[in-house]
Motif scaffolding. Structure first.
Motif, mmCIF file in Angstrom:
data_model
loop_
_atom_site.group_PDB
_atom_site.id
_atom_site.type_symbol
_atom_site.label_atom_id
_atom_site.label_comp_id
_atom_site.label_asym_id
_atom_site.label_seq_id
_atom_site.Cartn_x
_atom_site.Cartn_y
_atom_site.Cartn_z
ATOM 1 N N ASP A 86 0.795 -1.213 0.000
ATOM 2 C CA ASP A 86 0.000 0.000 0.000
ATOM 3 C C ASP A 86 0.835 1.275 0.000
ATOM 4 O OD1 ASP A 86 1.042 -0.014 2.518
ATOM 5 O OD2 ASP A 86 -0.863 -0.339 3.529
ATOM 6 N N GLY A 87 2.144 1.182 -0.232
ATOM 7 C CA GLY A 87 2.983 2.366 -0.254
ATOM 8 C C GLY A 87 3.487 2.794 1.103
ATOM 9 N N GLU A 88 3.171 2.067 2.154
ATOM 10 C CA GLU A 88 3.565 2.445 3.503
ATOM 11 C C GLU A 88 4.965 2.003 3.892
ATOM 12 O OE1 GLU A 88 1.819 4.388 5.752
ATOM 13 O OE2 GLU A 88 0.568 4.733 3.989
ATOM 14 N N LEU A 89 5.600 1.148 3.102
ATOM 15 C CA LEU A 89 6.887 0.566 3.501
ATOM 16 C C LEU A 89 7.928 1.613 3.891
ATOM 17 C CD1 LEU A 89 8.640 -1.908 3.968
ATOM 18 C CD2 LEU A 89 9.188 -1.883 1.543
ATOM 19 N N PRO A 90 8.180 2.629 3.091
ATOM 20 C CA PRO A 90 9.210 3.601 3.509
ATOM 21 C C PRO A 90 8.901 4.255 4.851
ATOM 22 C CG PRO A 90 8.645 3.902 1.210
ATOM 23 C CD PRO A 90 7.640 2.930 1.779
ATOM 24 N N LYS A 91 7.645 4.457 5.159
ATOM 25 C CA LYS A 91 7.261 5.083 6.422
ATOM 26 C C LYS A 91 7.426 4.115 7.593
ATOM 27 C CE LYS A 91 3.731 7.694 4.007
ATOM 28 N NZ LYS A 91 2.295 7.796 3.812
ATOM 29 N N LEU A 92 7.305 2.828 7.331
ATOM 30 C CA LEU A 92 7.358 1.831 8.392
ATOM 31 C C LEU A 92 8.770 1.461 8.823
ATOM 32 C CD1 LEU A 92 4.600 -0.639 7.139
ATOM 33 C CD2 LEU A 92 4.409 1.013 8.999
ATOM 34 N N LEU A 93 9.712 1.467 7.885
ATOM 35 C CA LEU A 93 11.066 1.009 8.178
ATOM 36 C C LEU A 93 11.781 1.918 9.167
ATOM 37 C CD1 LEU A 93 12.446 -0.067 4.690
ATOM 38 C CD2 LEU A 93 12.184 -1.532 6.693
ATOM 39 N N THR A 94 12.405 1.307 10.168
ATOM 40 C CA THR A 94 13.246 2.071 11.085
ATOM 41 C C THR A 94 14.573 2.377 10.389
ATOM 42 O OG1 THR A 94 14.335 0.135 12.029
ATOM 43 C CG2 THR A 94 12.235 0.835 13.053
ATOM 44 N N PRO A 95 15.319 3.385 10.845
ATOM 45 C CA PRO A 95 16.639 3.643 10.263
ATOM 46 C C PRO A 95 17.563 2.419 10.356
ATOM 47 C CG PRO A 95 15.937 5.529 11.544
ATOM 48 C CD PRO A 95 14.935 4.427 11.799
ATOM 49 N N PHE A 96 17.503 1.693 11.458
ATOM 50 C CA PHE A 96 18.314 0.483 11.630
ATOM 51 C C PHE A 96 17.978 -0.550 10.554
ATOM 52 C CE2 PHE A 96 18.824 -3.752 13.677
ATOM 53 C CZ PHE A 96 20.204 -3.746 13.814
ATOM 54 N N ASP A 97 16.689 -0.741 10.283
ATOM 55 C CA ASP A 97 16.278 -1.732 9.288
ATOM 56 C C ASP A 97 16.575 -1.270 7.862
ATOM 57 O OD1 ASP A 97 15.535 -3.493 11.254
ATOM 58 O OD2 ASP A 97 13.452 -2.807 11.287
ATOM 59 N N LYS A 98 16.473 0.027 7.598
ATOM 60 C CA LYS A 98 16.885 0.555 6.292
ATOM 61 C C LYS A 98 18.361 0.256 6.063
ATOM 62 C CE LYS A 98 13.581 4.342 6.075
ATOM 63 N NZ LYS A 98 13.401 5.798 6.141
ATOM 64 N N ALA A 99 19.167 0.446 7.098
ATOM 65 C CA ALA A 99 20.609 0.181 6.983
ATOM 66 C C ALA A 99 20.868 -1.304 6.748
ATOM 67 C CB ALA A 99 21.332 0.660 8.243
ATOM 68 N N ARG A 100 20.126 -2.171 7.428
ATOM 69 C CA ARG A 100 20.309 -3.611 7.208
ATOM 70 C C ARG A 100 20.007 -3.975 5.755
ATOM 71 N NH1 ARG A 100 17.730 -7.344 11.878
ATOM 72 N NH2 ARG A 100 15.910 -5.999 11.782
ATOM 73 N N LEU A 101 18.918 -3.468 5.226
ATOM 74 C CA LEU A 101 18.569 -3.760 3.837
ATOM 75 C C LEU A 101 19.574 -3.140 2.866
ATOM 76 C CD1 LEU A 101 14.673 -3.455 3.907
ATOM 77 C CD2 LEU A 101 16.042 -5.542 3.680
ATOM 78 N N ASP A 102 20.077 -1.954 3.197
ATOM 79 C CA ASP A 102 21.053 -1.299 2.338
ATOM 80 C C ASP A 102 22.334 -2.122 2.228
ATOM 81 O OD1 ASP A 102 21.964 0.830 0.695
ATOM 82 O OD2 ASP A 102 23.114 1.626 2.385
ATOM 83 N N GLN A 103 22.667 -2.884 3.257
ATOM 84 C CA GLN A 103 23.883 -3.696 3.287
ATOM 85 C C GLN A 103 23.633 -5.148 2.885
ATOM 86 O OE1 GLN A 103 27.093 -2.641 3.875
ATOM 87 N NE2 GLN A 103 26.110 -0.659 3.601
ATOM 88 N N LEU A 104 22.483 -5.456 2.298
ATOM 89 C CA LEU A 104 22.125 -6.843 1.986
ATOM 90 C C LEU A 104 23.205 -7.556 1.181
ATOM 91 C CD1 LEU A 104 19.990 -9.171 2.019
ATOM 92 C CD2 LEU A 104 19.199 -8.262 -0.160
ATOM 93 N N ASP A 105 23.636 -6.982 0.074
ATOM 94 C CA ASP A 105 24.616 -7.664 -0.789
ATOM 95 C C ASP A 105 25.926 -7.938 -0.062
ATOM 96 O OD1 ASP A 105 22.801 -7.701 -2.877
ATOM 97 O OD2 ASP A 105 23.574 -5.869 -3.798
ATOM 98 N N VAL A 106 26.425 -6.969 0.678
ATOM 99 C CA VAL A 106 27.672 -7.139 1.432
ATOM 100 C C VAL A 106 27.499 -8.214 2.493
ATOM 101 C CG1 VAL A 106 29.281 -5.980 3.020
ATOM 102 C CG2 VAL A 106 28.445 -4.784 0.989
ATOM 103 N N THR A 107 26.388 -8.180 3.197
ATOM 104 C CA THR A 107 26.120 -9.153 4.249
ATOM 105 C C THR A 107 26.012 -10.562 3.685
ATOM 106 O OG1 THR A 107 24.957 -7.464 5.543
ATOM 107 C CG2 THR A 107 24.524 -9.767 6.112
ATOM 108 N N VAL A 108 25.273 -10.717 2.600
ATOM 109 C CA VAL A 108 25.111 -12.036 1.983
ATOM 110 C C VAL A 108 26.460 -12.587 1.546
ATOM 111 C CG1 VAL A 108 24.172 -13.254 -0.032
ATOM 112 C CG2 VAL A 108 22.710 -11.720 1.291
ATOM 113 N N THR A 109 27.260 -11.779 0.869
ATOM 114 C CA THR A 109 28.566 -12.232 0.385
ATOM 115 C C THR A 109 29.455 -12.685 1.533
ATOM 116 O OG1 THR A 109 28.424 -10.786 -1.542
ATOM 117 C CG2 THR A 109 30.622 -11.539 -0.907
ATOM 118 N N SER A 110 29.541 -11.889 2.581
ATOM 119 C CA SER A 110 30.388 -12.214 3.725
ATOM 120 C C SER A 110 29.895 -13.458 4.465
ATOM 121 C CB SER A 110 30.424 -11.012 4.681
ATOM 122 O OG SER A 110 31.068 -11.339 5.874
#
Length: 192
Positions: A21-45
């Motif tokens: 419904d378009g609410e995702l950006p409003k729902l994400l905490t800064p901590f969770d945005k950072a986790r998703l932003d680092q997905l590729d690095v985290t997966v590789t490591s």
């Protein structure tokens, strides 16, 4: 990974998928945005650690779980119903742990597709949000068997975020980057 984060922020709904419904950006905490932003690095490591130090049998299970390329989630795809699911913990200490199969269910209501892990001591419940034709975001909350299920945002220590992909006709994987407990990456493998 920046592409995923921009998709999160733009959030375009694909037809017949997840009904976000378009609410995702409003729902994400800064901590969770950072986790998703680092997905590729985290997966590789995490996968490098797991493959280097896991038992050959567990590494084979890990590789089979990740096999396949992302398939469309719209165009008549219906994930509703019962699934068997298992968690694979990669990276950290121990560096690879494969759990047995448990029961999960995906259902749909006005909020869209919902996932609930029904058995096992560690559980999750949450909603999917469309990222692209082949990826969904999952926002959920962890809880222990016997506790009342939580929703994302009720307790920041239990918030769970993942990127979900369909890797076969009857296989979904959810990649949980930097979970708050035990590992660098949790992978929830769902099959039916």
């Amino acid at each position: 990974m920046r592409k995923i984060l921009f998709s999160l922020l733009a959030l375009v709904l694909a037809p017949a998928a997840a009904q976000a419904d378009g609410e995702l950006p409003k729902l994400l905490t800064p901590f969770d945005k950072a986790r998703l932003d680092q997905l590729d690095v985290t997966v590789t490591s995490a996968l490098a650690e797991a493959r280097a130090n896991g038992s050959p049998d567990d590494v084979a299970i890990l590789d089979a779980a990740l096999a396949g390329t992302p398939l469309p989630l719209a165009s008549g795809y219906d994930p509703n119903g019962n699934w068997k699911c298992r968690t694979i913990k990669a990276g950290g200490n121990p560096q690879l742990t494969v759990y047995p199969w448990f029961a999960c269910r995906i259902s749909e209501d006005d909020a869209g597709w919902q996932l609930e892990k029904l058995t096992g001591s560690q559980r999750t419940r949450g909603l999917f949000y469309t990222l692209s034709d082949t990826r969904l975001a999952y926002l959920g909350a962890g809880y222990v068997n016997g506790e009342k299920p939580r929703s994302y945002g009720q307790d920041a220590r239990e918030n769970q975020v993942a990127v979900a992909e369909r890797r076969g006709k009857n296989k979904l994987i959810l990649l949980f980057p930097a979970p708050q407990y035990e590992s660098k990456l949790d992978i929830l493998v769902m099959e039916r």
